[in-house]
Scaffold this motif. Structure first.
Motif, PDB file in Angstrom:
ATOM      1  N   UNK A 248      23.251 -33.199  20.478  1.00  0.00           N
ATOM      2  CA  UNK A 248      22.299 -32.688  21.478  1.00  0.00           C
ATOM      3  C   UNK A 248      22.934 -32.604  22.858  1.00  0.00           C
ATOM      4  N   UNK A 249      24.248 -32.818  22.912  1.00  0.00           N
ATOM      5  CA  UNK A 249      24.967 -32.635  24.161  1.00  0.00           C
ATOM      6  C   UNK A 249      25.024 -33.849  25.067  1.00  0.00           C
ATOM      7  N   UNK A 250      24.431 -34.956  24.639  1.00  0.00           N
ATOM      8  CA  UNK A 250      24.423 -36.161  25.469  1.00  0.00           C
ATOM      9  C   UNK A 250      25.610 -37.045  25.115  1.00  0.00           C
ATOM     10  N   UNK A 251      26.272 -37.622  26.122  1.00  0.00           N
ATOM     11  CA  UNK A 251      27.377 -38.531  25.812  1.00  0.00           C
ATOM     12  C   UNK A 251      26.863 -39.856  25.282  1.00  0.00           C
ATOM     13  N   UNK A 252      27.700 -40.510  24.509  1.00  0.00           N
ATOM     14  CA  UNK A 252      27.360 -41.821  23.978  1.00  0.00           C
ATOM     15  C   UNK A 252      28.632 -42.613  23.753  1.00  0.00           C
ATOM     16  N   UNK A 253      28.473 -43.848  23.372  1.00  0.00           N
ATOM     17  CA  UNK A 253      29.624 -44.715  23.121  1.00  0.00           C
ATOM     18  C   UNK A 253      29.574 -45.153  21.673  1.00  0.00           C
ATOM     19  N   UNK A 254      30.701 -45.016  20.976  1.00  0.00           N
ATOM     20  CA  UNK A 254      30.720 -45.317  19.543  1.00  0.00           C
ATOM     21  C   UNK A 254      32.070 -45.885  19.128  1.00  0.00           C
ATOM     22  N   UNK A 255      32.083 -46.569  17.983  1.00  0.00           N
ATOM     23  CA  UNK A 255      33.319 -47.117  17.427  1.00  0.00           C
ATOM     24  C   UNK A 255      34.070 -46.012  16.698  1.00  0.00           C
ATOM     25  N   UNK A 256      35.326 -45.850  17.053  1.00  0.00           N
ATOM     26  CA  UNK A 256      36.153 -44.802  16.447  1.00  0.00           C
ATOM     27  C   UNK A 256      36.342 -45.079  14.952  1.00  0.00           C
ATOM     28  N   UNK A 257      36.146 -44.045  14.149  1.00  0.00           N
ATOM     29  CA  UNK A 257      36.296 -44.199  12.690  1.00  0.00           C
ATOM     30  C   UNK A 257      36.690 -42.864  12.066  1.00  0.00           C
ATOM     31  N   UNK A 258      36.743 -42.834  10.747  1.00  0.00           N
ATOM     32  CA  UNK A 258      37.155 -41.611  10.043  1.00  0.00           C
ATOM     33  C   UNK A 258      36.201 -40.451  10.311  1.00  0.00           C
ATOM     34  N   UNK A 259      34.911 -40.771  10.471  1.00  0.00           N
ATOM     35  CA  UNK A 259      33.914 -39.736  10.742  1.00  0.00           C
ATOM     36  C   UNK A 259      34.234 -39.010  12.053  1.00  0.00           C
ATOM     37  N   UNK A 260      34.515 -39.766  13.096  1.00  0.00           N
ATOM     38  CA  UNK A 260      34.838 -39.166  14.392  1.00  0.00           C
ATOM     39  C   UNK A 260      36.142 -38.383  14.312  1.00  0.00           C
ATOM     40  N   UNK A 261      37.116 -38.908  13.594  1.00  0.00           N
ATOM     41  CA  UNK A 261      38.393 -38.216  13.444  1.00  0.00           C
ATOM     42  C   UNK A 261      38.206 -36.859  12.765  1.00  0.00           C
ATOM     43  N   UNK A 262      37.430 -36.844  11.680  1.00  0.00           N
ATOM     44  CA  UNK A 262      37.206 -35.583  10.953  1.00  0.00           C
ATOM     45  C   UNK A 262      36.493 -34.569  11.832  1.00  0.00           C
ATOM     46  N   UNK A 263      35.501 -35.025  12.573  1.00  0.00           N
ATOM     47  CA  UNK A 263      34.711 -34.103  13.394  1.00  0.00           C
ATOM     48  C   UNK A 263      35.453 -33.595  14.610  1.00  0.00           C
ATOM     49  N   UNK A 264      36.539 -34.268  14.975  1.00  0.00           N
ATOM     50  CA  UNK A 264      37.363 -33.767  16.065  1.00  0.00           C
ATOM     51  C   UNK A 264      38.233 -32.605  15.607  1.00  0.00           C
ATOM     52  N   UNK A 265      38.373 -32.463  14.291  1.00  0.00           N
ATOM     53  CA  UNK A 265      39.196 -31.390  13.717  1.00  0.00           C
ATOM     54  C   UNK A 265      38.330 -30.213  13.278  1.00  0.00           C
ATOM     55  N   UNK A 266      37.261 -30.497  12.540  1.00  0.00           N
ATOM     56  CA  UNK A 266      36.369 -29.432  12.069  1.00  0.00           C
ATOM     57  C   UNK A 266      34.965 -29.982  11.883  1.00  0.00           C
ATOM     58  N   UNK A 267      33.996 -29.100  11.961  1.00  0.00           N
ATOM     59  CA  UNK A 267      32.591 -29.507  11.831  1.00  0.00           C
ATOM     60  C   UNK A 267      32.107 -29.292  10.403  1.00  0.00           C
ATOM     61  N   UNK A 268      31.392 -30.255   9.834  1.00  0.00           N
ATOM     62  CA  UNK A 268      30.865 -30.078   8.478  1.00  0.00           C
ATOM     63  C   UNK A 268      29.716 -29.074   8.463  1.00  0.00           C
ATOM     64  N   UNK A 269      29.505 -28.460   7.333  1.00  0.00           N
ATOM     65  CA  UNK A 269      28.394 -27.526   7.190  1.00  0.00           C
ATOM     66  C   UNK A 269      27.087 -28.295   7.108  1.00  0.00           C
ATOM     67  N   UNK A 270      26.100 -27.867   7.904  1.00  0.00           N
ATOM     68  CA  UNK A 270      24.791 -28.523   7.883  1.00  0.00           C
ATOM     69  C   UNK A 270      23.971 -27.938   6.733  1.00  0.00           C
ATOM     70  N   UNK A 271      23.662 -28.764   5.754  1.00  0.00           N
ATOM     71  CA  UNK A 271      22.922 -28.292   4.580  1.00  0.00           C
ATOM     72  C   UNK A 271      21.440 -28.611   4.653  1.00  0.00           C
ATOM     73  N   UNK A 272      21.073 -29.526   5.547  1.00  0.00           N
ATOM     74  CA  UNK A 272      19.664 -29.901   5.662  1.00  0.00           C
ATOM     75  C   UNK A 272      19.373 -30.350   7.089  1.00  0.00           C
TER      76      UNK A 272
END
Length: 332
Positions: A248-272
């Motif tokens: 939603x465009x708001x900044x936040x603070x999070x623990x770096x993990x595989x999810x963040x790494x993947x999303x920095x490269x490409x965005x997953x398709x939203x199925x729902x």
């Protein structure tokens, strides 16, 4: 405290220990049987059951619910919380302009979350003008908090430029005028990055009536999140707590993990789309924040978003809620 992190178990435990136990109302029904095909019904049903359960187990303590203004069906959630017997409604992620009119006729107290004196002034002026009422509590959330933050990412990247203490004192002054006008005490609570007894003492001495704490309560036995979620806090380091931008465009603070790494490269398709937040467009969003937060709270931490406060890396063990509160209040 995100989806499912603070529900009836944690809220009741905090309340029994003398604090205000707060339930996170966003997508609270994520584990209900009908959530996938009727999330609104599942969420309202779960909100009711968790409020009732928390009240029953709170030893007559105070139970609140945090409802974001940016969530879809905000009014329906407010009304459900009121009818379920909640004591306090906390609201941020937007200006809760309609909140006084929604709780009219009930005994429910209301507390806006603000980050600046300007936001506090706008809200209190609107409530005073439109509803002839004022806040029962003000929560001042600083830049060291987790989750969605009321600051620009550029500001958070240069956090020393934000004078939270000055904003806090200015908010105390603004609140004082309405306290006099309405002849009632309006407690002002400090929040964001509060981790130690020294932090608590500092803000009490600055004029706070109390503090709001999230991070330390994640790593408690009573926290509603999975063991795996809690362990990410315990295993985190200062260097792997990063700023992220939510869908939603708001900044936040999070623990770096595989999810963040993947999303920095490409965005997953939203199925729902779970239709959770008003500003979110499934056609353009980089990922589904509901899915990411639900994965995290269930324990699938490699595929989840792990919101946290700036000091999460200081957590080194699981504790009880009683132990955390005794530690935080040890210098008062």
């Amino acid at each position: 405290m995100g989806i499912g992190v603070s529900r009836s178990s944690l809220a009741a435990a905090v309340s029994r220990a003398g604090g205000i136990g707060v339930i996170s109302g966003v997508q609270i029904g994520y584990d209900e049987k009908d959530f996938e095909y009727n999330p609104l019904r599942a969420n309202l049903s779960a909100l009711r059951s968790h409020i009732i359960k928390a009240k029953e187990n709170s030893n007559k303590g105070i139970i609140g619910v945090n409802l974001m203004v940016a969530m879809n069906y905000y009014e329906e959630h407010v009304k459900e919380a009121i009818s379920s017997g909640v004591d306090l409604i906390i609201s941020g992620a937007g200006l809760p302009i309609k909140l006084p009119s929604l709780i009219k006729g009930s005994k429910v107290k209301i507390a806006p979350i603000v980050s600046t004196a300007k936001a506090c002034s706008v809200i209190l002026k609107m409530w005073d003008k439109k509803d002839k009422t004022t806040a029962d509590l003000i929560i001042v959330e600083g830049p060291k908090a987790g989750g969605h933050l009321g600051y620009k990412k550029s500001e958070l990247e240069n956090i020393d430029s934000i004078n939270y203490d000055k904003e806090f004192v200015d908010i105390l002054k603004i609140t004082k005028a309405y306290s006099v006008k309405y002849n009632k005490e309006i407690p002002v609570v400090a929040a964001g990055g509060i981790f130690s007894a020294d932090d608590v003492l500092k803000y009490i001495n600055l004029g706070a009536s109390g503090v709001q704490v999230g991070t330390k309560f994640v790593a408690t036995y009573e926290c509603d999140a999975s063991y795996e979620f809690k362990q990410t806090y315990i295993n985190s380091t200062k260097d792997n707590i990063n700023l992220v931008v939510s869908p939603v465009g708001m900044p936040g603070r999070a623990i770096h993990n595989k999810f963040i790494e993947r999303n920095s490269i490409s965005s997953p398709k939203i199925t729902k789309c779970y239709n959770c937040l008003i500003p979110c467009n499934p056609k353009t969003t980089p990922y589904c924040i509901s899915e990411a937060l639900i994965n995290a709270v269930k324990g699938d931490v490699d595929n989840g978003l792990l919101f946290c406060g700036e000091n999460a890396y200081k957590v080194d063990k699981l504790s009880s809620v009683d132990e955390v509160i005794r530690e935080l209040t040890s210098k008062l």
